[in-house]
Every structure is written in structure tokens, then in C-alpha cells.
Design a protein around this motif. Structure first.
Motif, PDB file in Angstrom:
ATOM      1  N   TYR A 109     -12.003   0.014   5.858  1.00  0.00           N
ATOM      2  CA  TYR A 109     -11.557  -0.960   4.710  1.00  0.00           C
ATOM      3  C   TYR A 109     -10.147  -0.159   3.978  1.00  0.00           C
ATOM      4  CZ  TYR A 109     -16.164  -2.914   4.914  1.00  0.00           C
ATOM      5  OH  TYR A 109     -17.170  -3.821   5.268  1.00  0.00           O
ATOM      6  N   THR A 110     -10.239   1.172   4.098  1.00  0.00           N
ATOM      7  CA  THR A 110      -9.165   1.973   3.252  1.00  0.00           C
ATOM      8  C   THR A 110      -7.917   1.630   4.255  1.00  0.00           C
ATOM      9  OG1 THR A 110     -10.735   3.551   2.250  1.00  0.00           O
ATOM     10  CG2 THR A 110      -8.299   4.118   2.441  1.00  0.00           C
ATOM     11  N   THR A 111      -8.194   1.700   5.551  1.00  0.00           N
ATOM     12  CA  THR A 111      -6.998   1.546   6.419  1.00  0.00           C
ATOM     13  C   THR A 111      -6.290   0.302   6.414  1.00  0.00           C
ATOM     14  OG1 THR A 111      -8.346   3.245   7.914  1.00  0.00           O
ATOM     15  CG2 THR A 111      -6.354   2.049   8.648  1.00  0.00           C
ATOM     16  N   CYS A 112      -7.160  -0.849   6.215  1.00  0.00           N
ATOM     17  CA  CYS A 112      -6.516  -2.016   5.990  1.00  0.00           C
ATOM     18  C   CYS A 112      -5.887  -2.310   4.695  1.00  0.00           C
ATOM     19  CB  CYS A 112      -7.834  -3.052   5.826  1.00  0.00           C
ATOM     20  SG  CYS A 112      -8.526  -3.637   7.353  1.00  0.00           S
ATOM     21  N   LEU A 113      -6.234  -1.261   3.583  1.00  0.00           N
ATOM     22  CA  LEU A 113      -5.503  -1.366   2.324  1.00  0.00           C
ATOM     23  C   LEU A 113      -4.006  -0.614   2.771  1.00  0.00           C
ATOM     24  CD1 LEU A 113      -7.926  -0.106  -0.366  1.00  0.00           C
ATOM     25  CD2 LEU A 113      -6.718  -2.315  -0.128  1.00  0.00           C
ATOM     26  N   MET A 114      -3.792   0.306   3.605  1.00  0.00           N
ATOM     27  CA  MET A 114      -2.623   0.876   3.857  1.00  0.00           C
ATOM     28  C   MET A 114      -2.016  -0.132   4.810  1.00  0.00           C
ATOM     29  SD  MET A 114      -2.282   3.571   2.168  1.00  0.00           S
ATOM     30  CE  MET A 114      -0.773   4.163   3.139  1.00  0.00           C
ATOM     31  N   PHE A 115      -2.586  -0.736   5.704  1.00  0.00           N
ATOM     32  CA  PHE A 115      -1.962  -1.778   6.399  1.00  0.00           C
ATOM     33  C   PHE A 115      -1.407  -2.915   5.817  1.00  0.00           C
ATOM     34  CE2 PHE A 115      -2.331  -3.439  10.924  1.00  0.00           C
ATOM     35  CZ  PHE A 115      -1.731  -4.662  10.603  1.00  0.00           C
ATOM     36  N   TYR A 116      -1.914  -3.576   4.705  1.00  0.00           N
ATOM     37  CA  TYR A 116      -1.308  -4.257   3.626  1.00  0.00           C
ATOM     38  C   TYR A 116      -0.288  -3.806   2.974  1.00  0.00           C
ATOM     39  CZ  TYR A 116      -1.099  -7.562  -0.026  1.00  0.00           C
ATOM     40  OH  TYR A 116      -0.386  -8.579  -0.854  1.00  0.00           O
ATOM     41  N   ALA A 117      -0.348  -2.520   2.410  1.00  0.00           N
ATOM     42  CA  ALA A 117       0.663  -2.190   1.747  1.00  0.00           C
ATOM     43  C   ALA A 117       2.075  -1.786   2.570  1.00  0.00           C
ATOM     44  CB  ALA A 117       0.379  -0.542   1.190  1.00  0.00           C
ATOM     45  N   THR A 118       1.931  -1.342   3.980  1.00  0.00           N
ATOM     46  CA  THR A 118       2.951  -1.090   4.831  1.00  0.00           C
ATOM     47  C   THR A 118       3.625  -2.609   5.297  1.00  0.00           C
ATOM     48  OG1 THR A 118       1.732   0.829   5.737  1.00  0.00           O
ATOM     49  CG2 THR A 118       3.577  -0.326   7.016  1.00  0.00           C
ATOM     50  N   PHE A 119       2.746  -3.471   5.507  1.00  0.00           N
ATOM     51  CA  PHE A 119       3.283  -4.778   6.244  1.00  0.00           C
ATOM     52  C   PHE A 119       3.576  -5.735   5.311  1.00  0.00           C
ATOM     53  CE2 PHE A 119       1.744  -2.949   9.931  1.00  0.00           C
ATOM     54  CZ  PHE A 119       2.349  -3.160  11.070  1.00  0.00           C
ATOM     55  N   SER A 120       3.131  -5.809   4.036  1.00  0.00           N
ATOM     56  CA  SER A 120       3.368  -6.763   3.228  1.00  0.00           C
ATOM     57  C   SER A 120       4.885  -6.415   2.419  1.00  0.00           C
ATOM     58  CB  SER A 120       2.257  -6.886   2.298  1.00  0.00           C
ATOM     59  OG  SER A 120       2.185  -5.916   1.306  1.00  0.00           O
ATOM     60  N   TYR A 127       3.421 -15.018   2.967  1.00  0.00           N
ATOM     61  CA  TYR A 127       3.508 -13.979   4.051  1.00  0.00           C
ATOM     62  C   TYR A 127       2.379 -13.092   3.350  1.00  0.00           C
ATOM     63  CZ  TYR A 127       3.942 -10.345   7.352  1.00  0.00           C
ATOM     64  OH  TYR A 127       4.103  -9.330   8.419  1.00  0.00           O
ATOM     65  N   SER A 128       2.332 -12.616   2.212  1.00  0.00           N
ATOM     66  CA  SER A 128       1.361 -11.521   1.740  1.00  0.00           C
ATOM     67  C   SER A 128      -0.113 -12.097   1.664  1.00  0.00           C
ATOM     68  CB  SER A 128       2.105 -11.082   0.543  1.00  0.00           C
ATOM     69  OG  SER A 128       3.369 -10.333   0.702  1.00  0.00           O
ATOM     70  N   GLN A 129      -0.155 -13.203   1.153  1.00  0.00           N
ATOM     71  CA  GLN A 129      -1.439 -13.690   1.154  1.00  0.00           C
ATOM     72  C   GLN A 129      -1.811 -14.199   2.157  1.00  0.00           C
ATOM     73  OE1 GLN A 129      -0.578 -17.441  -1.347  1.00  0.00           O
ATOM     74  NE2 GLN A 129      -0.650 -16.394  -3.141  1.00  0.00           N
ATOM     75  N   GLY A 130      -1.155 -14.779   3.371  1.00  0.00           N
ATOM     76  CA  GLY A 130      -1.618 -14.702   4.817  1.00  0.00           C
ATOM     77  C   GLY A 130      -1.912 -13.349   5.377  1.00  0.00           C
ATOM     78  N   LEU A 131      -1.407 -12.434   5.160  1.00  0.00           N
ATOM     79  CA  LEU A 131      -1.624 -10.934   5.686  1.00  0.00           C
ATOM     80  C   LEU A 131      -3.134 -10.538   5.126  1.00  0.00           C
ATOM     81  CD1 LEU A 131      -0.977  -8.484   7.333  1.00  0.00           C
ATOM     82  CD2 LEU A 131       0.249  -7.905   5.365  1.00  0.00           C
ATOM     83  N   ALA A 132      -3.045 -10.954   3.727  1.00  0.00           N
ATOM     84  CA  ALA A 132      -4.299 -10.418   2.904  1.00  0.00           C
ATOM     85  C   ALA A 132      -5.654 -11.037   3.453  1.00  0.00           C
ATOM     86  CB  ALA A 132      -4.066 -10.334   1.396  1.00  0.00           C
ATOM     87  N   GLY A 321      20.512  -2.307  -7.050  1.00  0.00           N
ATOM     88  CA  GLY A 321      20.190  -3.162  -5.950  1.00  0.00           C
ATOM     89  C   GLY A 321      19.016  -3.907  -6.486  1.00  0.00           C
ATOM     90  N   SER A 322      18.788  -5.148  -6.309  1.00  0.00           N
ATOM     91  CA  SER A 322      17.806  -6.051  -6.684  1.00  0.00           C
ATOM     92  C   SER A 322      16.371  -5.956  -5.939  1.00  0.00           C
ATOM     93  CB  SER A 322      18.174  -7.343  -6.776  1.00  0.00           C
ATOM     94  OG  SER A 322      18.436  -7.850  -5.421  1.00  0.00           O
ATOM     95  N   ALA A 323      16.020  -4.683  -5.652  1.00  0.00           N
ATOM     96  CA  ALA A 323      14.787  -4.252  -4.886  1.00  0.00           C
ATOM     97  C   ALA A 323      13.700  -4.969  -5.387  1.00  0.00           C
ATOM     98  CB  ALA A 323      14.798  -2.936  -4.680  1.00  0.00           C
ATOM     99  N   LYS A 324      12.884  -5.736  -4.704  1.00  0.00           N
ATOM    100  CA  LYS A 324      11.748  -6.448  -5.002  1.00  0.00           C
ATOM    101  C   LYS A 324      10.798  -5.470  -5.570  1.00  0.00           C
ATOM    102  CE  LYS A 324       8.360  -9.616  -3.463  1.00  0.00           C
ATOM    103  NZ  LYS A 324       7.726 -10.545  -2.383  1.00  0.00           N
ATOM    104  N   LYS A 325      10.106  -5.755  -6.845  1.00  0.00           N
ATOM    105  CA  LYS A 325       9.012  -5.023  -7.191  1.00  0.00           C
ATOM    106  C   LYS A 325       7.757  -4.941  -6.494  1.00  0.00           C
ATOM    107  CE  LYS A 325       6.611  -2.897 -10.667  1.00  0.00           C
ATOM    108  NZ  LYS A 325       6.906  -1.594 -11.223  1.00  0.00           N
ATOM    109  N   ALA A 326       7.208  -3.602  -5.958  1.00  0.00           N
ATOM    110  CA  ALA A 326       6.108  -3.449  -4.926  1.00  0.00           C
ATOM    111  C   ALA A 326       4.925  -3.896  -5.812  1.00  0.00           C
ATOM    112  CB  ALA A 326       6.286  -1.959  -4.693  1.00  0.00           C
ATOM    113  N   ILE A 327       3.847  -4.412  -4.957  1.00  0.00           N
ATOM    114  CA  ILE A 327       2.617  -4.804  -5.182  1.00  0.00           C
ATOM    115  C   ILE A 327       1.859  -3.820  -6.185  1.00  0.00           C
ATOM    116  CG2 ILE A 327       0.660  -5.647  -4.557  1.00  0.00           C
ATOM    117  CD1 ILE A 327       2.177  -7.412  -2.622  1.00  0.00           C
TER     118      ILE A 327
END
Length: 327
Positions: A109-120, A127-132, A321-327
């Protein structure tokens, strides 16, 4: 045949095995450390207590995230890291199957959290909701299938595969978005360099980014070496368990503790995983063009790195730059 104690080493003889508070063992795994030789309250005392390092580093990481305003996903990740250490503590203390599931599945589960942080990162909401949703389904599948198989090899392979994917993806993102000669079109579009910027400013930023990359690759090398070193010791512990048990009883306590390979695995995995999460935090700030607001504090090799706000951080033109705010 009785094991002869080495007489010239001052030590305490290993006590005999005894019936434990949590007997009988119901886990599908039992490690090389002898059960209940030190206390009736912990089946494997060394394998239990070495998880305290996980707990300490998790609390250290959470406090650092809160104090320095790091993205919330890393607070959640450190909380998962804490659950890993706590689950492993309970598993090795009891050798009960439910605690084994808490230990091993929390790693997934912890690795899945890092997976989400990396790929979203910088992806659309859809896209982020689908990945989650995909990661929740994947974690549920691994949970149910592992409970059905009860085969530790399946868990170990799933964990290794997820970790490798996240690690290599993070390396790719780091190189493409930070190294000056590999700057992606997406980065240039999000944070363009105006014609008014002097060559001196651009050169300074390039030198800064190259130094950041050097620090990051050093962290990766250290963390990965420690992690893989711990894995190698654990494998030796599995292969040569009868020999190691005999040696432990020959040298006695406390020296026999140094021959507990799975305990070394805990210590080295805890440090390696901590390095990876801190690297992820530092990488996220760099992707948000906040290199001049934060710094990596790692004064010596024997210390644990942290990412902290610079005391006199000032915004410069590089943050426009207008970098998107991270989750």
C-alpha cells in the motif's frame, strides 16, 4: 550434538527456548532468529526491536513535512511507512498470520502511494482519479490473491515490481526535467525563460541544477546500496541459517545479535526507504521550480537527510512559471 561456546569471548550464554505468550506460530514465515529465547512476550526479539528505526524515521519524516510545508502526499507516505514498521514489529513479536498480513500488505500500500505521487504529478484530474481507482483495485487484487495463495514469493515479486517501476520512472522524470541539456518542452512551456534574462542568470541556474542532480544521484546510490545490501544479508541469513544459529550460540549474547541477518534487513531497508521518500520530496520541489526556496540538509554520511526551507529564501525569476500545485 551440543554447541561448544567460545571461551575467550566474554558473553552470556543463550537461554533455552520457552513457550511464548503468543504461541503457537500461525504465520507462513518464520525467520532464522530462534523463537522466544529472550522473553515470552516477543517471539523474535531482535527482529521486533529493529523496527523501532522505522517508527523513529517515520515520525521524523512526518514532522519535517509539517514543519516545512511539503506536499501532503508525502505525509501520507510517511504514515504508511510508519504502519510498515508497526506491522513488522507486531508480526515478529507474535508470528501470527494476521500480523504477517499487516506487515507485508502495508509495504504494498505504501508503494502504491509513491506510485500515485510519481505518475499523477501534473496530470489532469480525470487521469489522477483513474490512476487512483486503478491502484486501489490493484492493491485489493494483491491482498485477496495473496491471502488465497499464502505464498510469500508472490508478495515479494509484486513489491519488487512496483518499487522498480516507481524508482525508474522517478529517475527519468528527474533527468528530463532538471538536467539543463535534457529540459523537456513541457518544462520550458510551464516556466519559459524570457529574452531579458541574462546569460549569467541562466548559467547560474544551470550550475545550480547540475549540483542538485549530483546530490540526488548520491542519495539514490546510497539509499539503493543500503537497501540492496540489506537484501543480500537477508538472503545469506536464509541460506546459512543452521550455521548462523550455531555461531550465535558459540559467541553468546550480546555478540550473537550481530549475526541476526533479518534484523540487519530491517535496519538497512528502513534507511534505504527513508532516503527514497526524502529524494521524492526534494524532486517534487524542484519540479515545482522551488530550488531556491528549499535545500537538502545532509551534513555527513552518517546522518539522515532532510529537505528544509532555506532560512532566507527569496523568490527569483525562475519561479515565474505557472507550475501546477502538487497534490
Amino acid at each position: 550434538m551440543a554447541t561448544e561456546k567460545i571461551s575467550w569471548i566474554p558473553s552470556i550464554p543463550y537461554p533455552p527456548a520457552q513457550h511464548g505468550q503468543w504461541s503457537p506460530v500461525t504465520s507462513t514465515l518464520n525467520w532464522c532468529e530462534e523463537d522466544y529465547y529472550a522473553t515470552i512476550y516477543a517471539a523474535e526479539i531482535v527482529n521486533t526491536l529493529t523496527n523501532l528505526l522505522f517508527m523513529y524515521l517515520a515520525i521524523k519524516g512526518i514532522r519535517n513535512c509539517v514543519t516545512n510545508g511539503h506536499d501532503r502526499i508525502f505525509i501520507v507516505t510517511f504514515a504508511g511507512y510508519l504502519i510498515v514498521g508497526t506491522g513488522s514489529f507486531l508480526f515478529h513479536a507474535t508470528l501470527k498470520y494476521p500480523m504477517q498480513l499487516v506487515d507485508e500488505l502495508s509495504m504494498i500500500y505504501t508503494t502504491c502511494l509513491m506510485f500515485y505521487a510519481t505518475f499523477s504529478y501534473r496530470k489532469s484530474r480525470i487521469y489522477s482519479q483513474g490512476l487512483a481507482a486503478f491502484l486501489v483495485a490493484l492493491a485489493l487484487f494483491i491482498t485477496l490473491y495473496y491471502h488465497y495463495l499464502q505464498d510469500p514469493t508472490f508478495h515479494q515479486n509484486a513489491y519488487a515490481l512496483l518499487t522498480a517501476i516507481v524508482l525508474f520512472r522517478s529517475m527519468w522524470i528527474m533527468e528530463v526535467n532538471i538536467r539543463p541539456k535534457f529540459r523537456s518542452e513541457e518544462r520550458q512551456a510551464a516556466n519559459p525563460r524570457s529574452d531579458s534574462e541574462t546569460k549569467e542568470v541562466r548559467d547560474r541556474e544551470d550550475v545550480r541544477d547540475k549540483e542538485i542532480l549530483r546530490q540526488m544521484w548520491t542519495m539514490i546510490a546510497c539509499g539503493l546500496s543500503i537497501f540492496l545490501g540489506g537484501f543480500a544479508i537477508w538472503q545469506l541469513d536464509n541460506v546459512f541459517c543452521p550455521t548462523l544459529r550455531r555461531w550465535r550460540r558459540q559467541v553468546g549474547l550480546p555478540w550473537g545479535i550481530l549475526l541476526e541477518g533479518h534484523g540487519w534487513w530491517h535496519l538497512m531497508t528502513g534507511v534505504g526507504a527513508y532516503f527514497y521518500i526524502v529524494w521524492g520530496i526534494w524532486l517534487r520541489h524542484c519540479l515545482n521550480y522551488r530550488q531556491d526556496d528549499y535545500e537538502l540538509l545532509w551534513p555527513r554520511w552518517t546522518s539522515m537527510p532532510v529537505v528544509a526551507k532555506q532560512r532566507n529564501a527569496q523568490s527569483n525569476g525562475y519561479h515565474r512559471g505557472s507550475a501546477k500545485k502538487a497534490i
